[in-house]
Design a protein around this motif. Structure first.
Motif, PDB file in Angstrom:
ATOM      1  N   ASP A   1       4.869   9.982  -1.188  1.00 38.12           N
ATOM      2  CA  ASP A   1       3.582  10.653  -1.075  1.00 38.12           C
ATOM      3  C   ASP A   1       3.062  10.532   0.355  1.00 38.12           C
ATOM      4  OD1 ASP A   1       0.636  11.035  -1.221  1.00 38.12           O
ATOM      5  OD2 ASP A   1       1.066  11.297  -3.352  1.00 38.12           O
ATOM      6  N   GLU A   2       3.075  11.628   1.097  1.00 34.63           N
ATOM      7  CA  GLU A   2       2.700  11.597   2.509  1.00 34.63           C
ATOM      8  C   GLU A   2       1.245  11.198   2.736  1.00 34.63           C
ATOM      9  OE1 GLU A   2       3.582  11.583   6.478  1.00 34.63           O
ATOM     10  OE2 GLU A   2       4.932  11.762   4.763  1.00 34.63           O
ATOM     11  N   PRO A   3       0.263  11.747   1.984  1.00 37.61           N
ATOM     12  CA  PRO A   3      -1.124  11.318   2.214  1.00 37.61           C
ATOM     13  C   PRO A   3      -1.327   9.819   2.006  1.00 37.61           C
ATOM     14  CG  PRO A   3      -1.075  13.358   0.964  1.00 37.61           C
ATOM     15  CD  PRO A   3       0.336  12.863   1.024  1.00 37.61           C
ATOM     16  N   LEU A   4      -0.687   9.257   0.991  1.00 41.22           N
ATOM     17  CA  LEU A   4      -0.807   7.818   0.773  1.00 41.22           C
ATOM     18  C   LEU A   4      -0.150   7.049   1.916  1.00 41.22           C
ATOM     19  CD1 LEU A   4      -0.170   7.413  -3.072  1.00 41.22           C
ATOM     20  CD2 LEU A   4      -2.353   7.302  -1.852  1.00 41.22           C
TER      21      LEU A   4
ATOM     22  N   SER B   1      -2.343   6.880   4.871  1.00 41.20           N
ATOM     23  CA  SER B   1      -3.527   6.033   4.707  1.00 41.20           C
ATOM     24  C   SER B   1      -3.285   4.596   5.166  1.00 41.20           C
ATOM     25  CB  SER B   1      -3.977   6.023   3.238  1.00 41.20           C
ATOM     26  OG  SER B   1      -3.099   5.245   2.429  1.00 41.20           O
ATOM     27  N   LEU B   2      -2.024   4.253   5.406  1.00 38.94           N
ATOM     28  CA  LEU B   2      -1.683   2.881   5.778  1.00 38.94           C
ATOM     29  C   LEU B   2      -1.858   2.652   7.276  1.00 38.94           C
ATOM     30  CD1 LEU B   2       1.676   2.362   3.818  1.00 38.94           C
ATOM     31  CD2 LEU B   2      -0.670   2.017   3.015  1.00 38.94           C
TER      32      LEU B   2
ATOM     33  N   LEU C   1       5.299   0.923   9.463  1.00 39.04           N
ATOM     34  CA  LEU C   1       6.534   0.446  10.078  1.00 39.04           C
ATOM     35  C   LEU C   1       7.251  -0.520   9.138  1.00 39.04           C
ATOM     36  CD1 LEU C   1       8.459   0.108  12.496  1.00 39.04           C
ATOM     37  CD2 LEU C   1       6.920  -1.695  13.333  1.00 39.04           C
ATOM     38  N   ALA C   2       6.508  -1.478   8.582  1.00 33.33           N
ATOM     39  CA  ALA C   2       7.107  -2.455   7.673  1.00 33.33           C
ATOM     40  C   ALA C   2       7.705  -1.768   6.446  1.00 33.33           C
ATOM     41  CB  ALA C   2       6.063  -3.486   7.253  1.00 33.33           C
ATOM     42  N   LEU C   3       7.006  -0.790   5.924  1.00 33.26           N
ATOM     43  CA  LEU C   3       7.471  -0.086   4.729  1.00 33.26           C
ATOM     44  C   LEU C   3       8.793   0.633   4.978  1.00 33.26           C
ATOM     45  CD1 LEU C   3       6.895   0.831   1.795  1.00 33.26           C
ATOM     46  CD2 LEU C   3       5.644   2.781   2.764  1.00 33.26           C
ATOM     47  N   SER C   4       9.017   1.051   6.206  1.00 37.21           N
ATOM     48  CA  SER C   4      10.247   1.784   6.513  1.00 37.21           C
ATOM     49  C   SER C   4      11.489   0.924   6.310  1.00 37.21           C
ATOM     50  CB  SER C   4      10.205   2.310   7.961  1.00 37.21           C
ATOM     51  OG  SER C   4      10.292   1.243   8.898  1.00 37.21           O
ATOM     52  N   TYR C   5      11.325  -0.398   6.246  1.00 40.55           N
ATOM     53  CA  TYR C   5      12.463  -1.288   6.050  1.00 40.55           C
ATOM     54  C   TYR C   5      12.638  -1.701   4.589  1.00 40.55           C
ATOM     55  CZ  TYR C   5      12.708  -1.582  11.099  1.00 40.55           C
ATOM     56  OH  TYR C   5      12.841  -1.260  12.425  1.00 40.55           O
TER      57      TYR C   5
ATOM     58  N   LEU D   1      -2.947   0.754  -2.286  1.00 36.59           N
ATOM     59  CA  LEU D   1      -4.084   0.195  -3.030  1.00 36.59           C
ATOM     60  C   LEU D   1      -4.890  -0.731  -2.133  1.00 36.59           C
ATOM     61  CD1 LEU D   1      -5.723  -0.371  -5.615  1.00 36.59           C
ATOM     62  CD2 LEU D   1      -4.039  -2.167  -6.149  1.00 36.59           C
ATOM     63  N   ASP D   2      -4.206  -1.590  -1.401  1.00 35.89           N
ATOM     64  CA  ASP D   2      -4.909  -2.514  -0.513  1.00 35.89           C
ATOM     65  C   ASP D   2      -5.671  -1.757   0.565  1.00 35.89           C
ATOM     66  OD1 ASP D   2      -5.458  -5.300   0.061  1.00 35.89           O
ATOM     67  OD2 ASP D   2      -4.270  -5.038   1.877  1.00 35.89           O
TER      68      ASP D   2
END
Length: 218
Positions: free
Chosen positions: A2-5, A8-9, A15-19, A34-35
């Motif tokens: 989901d691009e909009p979500l 929102s980060l 960057l961290a999520l990409s790993y 959510l955070d």
């Protein structure tokens, strides 16, 4: 994804999520989004009572049956497929609510950091890491305390959070592969905390660290 979500980060979280492994990416995005949503509610410019009402809405949704959730909320739609128990995210909402008080004392900081830690632990269980929660919760608490130190403005509150963060006790986190984003955020936070830096991504050194930890976990 989901691009909009995702947008929102904060950049460091993206960057961290990409790993994250492909199998863990959607669930990790749900927790981080959510955070971020709760952050916006509490740190917004509106009245505290409005923020409390919004937090209560999320508390009721997360503690209830996903089959009863309203349609049309992309984040709830993502959580419908979440591998963990969403009821274990309620302490995260409660922790954010403690920051709405007039004074941030040790009890409030403890509640806030515990809520974050339990949320990451729930994610780990949902992803089937088979790892004990202690390392996960410790890493999440340390990240949370450092984030508070960076964002608090009252000197007395900064002292409380700084004393609880205790930079001398920070060690490199050893976390399961499924929680590689947490490892990256912890490594960046540790570097910034020990080096007295105000931003997680402050240059080439931070990027090199994120890449190394993102690939190797160390």
């Amino acid at each position: 994804m989901d691009e909009p979500l995702l947008q929102s980060l904060p950049i460091a979280h993206r960057l961290a999520l990409s790993y994250a492994p492909a199998s863990a990416k959607a669930d990790t995005l749900a927790l981080l989004a959510l955070d971020a949503r709760l952050t916006g509610i509490v740190r917004g410019d509106g009245e505290a009572i409005i923020a409390q009402m919004k937090l209560a809405w999320w508390r009721e949704r997360l503690s209830g049956d996903p089959e009863d959730w309203p349609l049309g909320e992309p984040l709830l739609a993502l959580f419908k497929a979440w591998g963990g128990d969403t009821k274990r995210l309620v302490p995260l909402v409660d922790g954010w609510e403690t920051l709405l008080g007039d004074t941030l004392d040790r009890a409030a900081v403890t509640s806030f950091s515990r809520g974050k830690a339990q949320a990451w632990s729930a994610l780990g269980d949902g992803l089937g890491t088979g790892s004990t929660s202690s390392a996960i919760e410790r890493a999440a608490k340390e990240i949370t305390l450092f984030d508070l130190v960076r964002n608090l403005s009252r000197p007395e509150e900064v002292v409380v959070a700084s004393n609880m963060a205790d930079k001398e006790s920070w060690e490199r986190a050893r976390l399961p592969r499924a929680l590689r984003p947490l490892a990256v955020l912890h490594a960046l936070s540790r570097r910034a905390w020990i080096g007295d830096k105000s931003h997680l991504l402050d240059g080439a050194g931070a990027m090199a660290l994120a890449i190394r930890v993102g690939i190797t976990g160390r």
